[in-house]
Design an enzyme around this catalytic site. Structure first.
Site, mmCIF file in Angstrom:
data_model
loop_
_atom_site.group_PDB
_atom_site.id
_atom_site.type_symbol
_atom_site.label_atom_id
_atom_site.label_comp_id
_atom_site.label_asym_id
_atom_site.label_seq_id
_atom_site.Cartn_x
_atom_site.Cartn_y
_atom_site.Cartn_z
ATOM 1 N N CYS A 1 42.909 -36.557 -39.426
ATOM 2 C CA CYS A 1 44.025 -35.288 -38.556
ATOM 3 C C CYS A 1 43.746 -35.310 -37.483
ATOM 4 C CB CYS A 1 43.428 -34.213 -39.241
ATOM 5 S SG CYS A 1 43.030 -34.452 -41.038
ATOM 6 N N HIS B 1 48.361 -29.340 -35.710
ATOM 7 C CA HIS B 1 46.597 -29.004 -35.740
ATOM 8 C C HIS B 1 46.023 -30.455 -34.446
ATOM 9 C CE1 HIS B 1 43.703 -31.068 -39.143
ATOM 10 N NE2 HIS B 1 43.211 -29.959 -38.451
ATOM 11 N N ASP C 1 48.011 -40.719 -40.010
ATOM 12 C CA ASP C 1 47.214 -40.511 -38.861
ATOM 13 C C ASP C 1 46.178 -41.058 -39.683
ATOM 14 O OD1 ASP C 1 47.208 -38.882 -40.708
ATOM 15 O OD2 ASP C 1 46.974 -36.988 -39.377
ATOM 16 N N ASN C 2 45.476 -41.344 -40.937
ATOM 17 C CA ASN C 2 43.964 -41.621 -41.019
ATOM 18 C C ASN C 2 44.572 -42.816 -42.713
ATOM 19 O OD1 ASN C 2 44.269 -39.009 -41.418
ATOM 20 N ND2 ASN C 2 44.569 -39.268 -43.888
#
Length: 332
Positions: A19, A77, A220-221
């Site tokens: 994240c 975020h 992103d992950n």
């Protein structure tokens, strides 16, 4: 289609296994541990008003200063407080929400309207929202249409397929062949995102902009522990095993980068910042040290060596307690 038109990074890496820190690395081109952003904002007892340090220069700042129209769509975020919002960090336009995940129907519960979908800081009424993935896709198409005559930078950050698991009947029809219900919904969320990206690229082609547009597709992950499969890698989001940080990653720029390539050397999301600067012809102003490298010479045949000798990861898991990983050549 994007992969076929450009380069697939077979060994592409996120700079963090989850994240917010991963997004911080992407937008700064720097390892998160350089500026203390190794957790999600507000995690582990941190100040709930925390966010990506204001001392950091973002890719949006650099391109905005060079005359680009900049837009952020989707999940942010990188800080809920106003001073951390995209419109305070180099983005001219913002349509999205400040947190990491929320109801795909736009329901914020008891959190208050400023934690919902905002347009340039103002709450968007619920009756103007449908399903967030589709809403973000439509907004991205409108951004391209509005800025067709000028250079633009669009940061389209879908929250899909982040929890909660919400999908429309239309998108579920595309995964009805999957017998396991949870995975069918997860797949429908991915399919909705894929459909939206297709709408954006179709608009670029319609306007004659596609060939000269640099597009990165990046996650992103790694995949979630539930429903996703990271085979042949072990682990998942939140872990430093390959399943947590080795991610789908490709780049397309038909005018400059020969398509149909598969690139096997390790690359990282940190490389996107300097590559975008080079593509835009932006001379590096007074930036802090960038940890990424310009990938263009490696993709157009000018350089055949590996872009990186080593790559590093660290994440905080308690006060003065960290998880670490290093990739050096063929060893990790």
């Amino acid at each position: 289609a994007l992969a076929e038109s450009g380069v697939v990074f077979e060994c592409g890496y996120a700079s963090h296994p989850y994240c917010s820190p991963s997004r911080a690395g992407l937008l700064t081109g720097r390892y998160q541990q350089r500026f203390g952003h190794e957790c999600n904002p507000g995690a582990m007892g941190e100040d709930p008003a925390a966010g990506l340090p204001l001392s950091e220069t973002l890719l949006s700042n650099a391109l905005q200063q060079d005359g680009y129209r900049t837009g952020a769509i989707g999940t942010w975020h990188l800080g809920d407080a106003r001073e951390f919002w995209p419109i305070e960090r180099g983005f001219d336009d913002w349509f999205g929400f400040s947190g990491g995940g929320m109801s795909y129907w736009g329901d914020v519960g008891s959190k208050g309207p400023l934690r919902g979908v905002l347009r340039n800081g103002e709450p968007v009424p619920r009756d103007e929202l449908t399903h967030l993935t589709d809403d973000f896709s439509r907004e991205a198409v409108r951004f391209v249409e509005r800025n067709r005559a000028k250079p633009f930078f669009l940061y389209l950050a879908y929250n899909a397929p982040h929890a909660p698991d919400h999908a429309t009947r239309e998108h579920l029809q595309r995964t009805e062949h999957i017998e396991y219900g949870g995975r069918a919904v997860y797949g429908a969320m991915v399919t909705a995102m894929d459909h939206g990206i297709g709408q954006v690229t179709a608009k670029l082609k319609e306007l004659g902009l596609y060939e000269n547009t640099l597009i990165f597709f990046y996650s992103d992950n790694g995949g979630r522990a539930e429903h996703a499969v990271s085979f042949p890698f072990r682990g998942h989001k939140g872990m430093l095993f390959e399943g947590g940080i080795r991610v789908p990653f490709c780049v397309s720029w038909p005018d400059r980068i020969p398509g149909g390539q598969r690139y096997s050397h390790p690359v990282t999301a940190l490389d996107i910042f300097p590559t975008a600067l080079a593509a835009a012809g932006v001379s590096s102003p007074v930036f802090p040290t960038l940890d990424g490298v310009d990938l263009l010479p490696y993709l157009d045949g000018r350089r055949s060596v590996a872009p990186h000798e080593t790559l590093f990861w660290r994440y905080a898991c308690g006060e003065d307690r960290f998880g670490y990983a290093v990739r050096a050549g063929r060893y990790k």
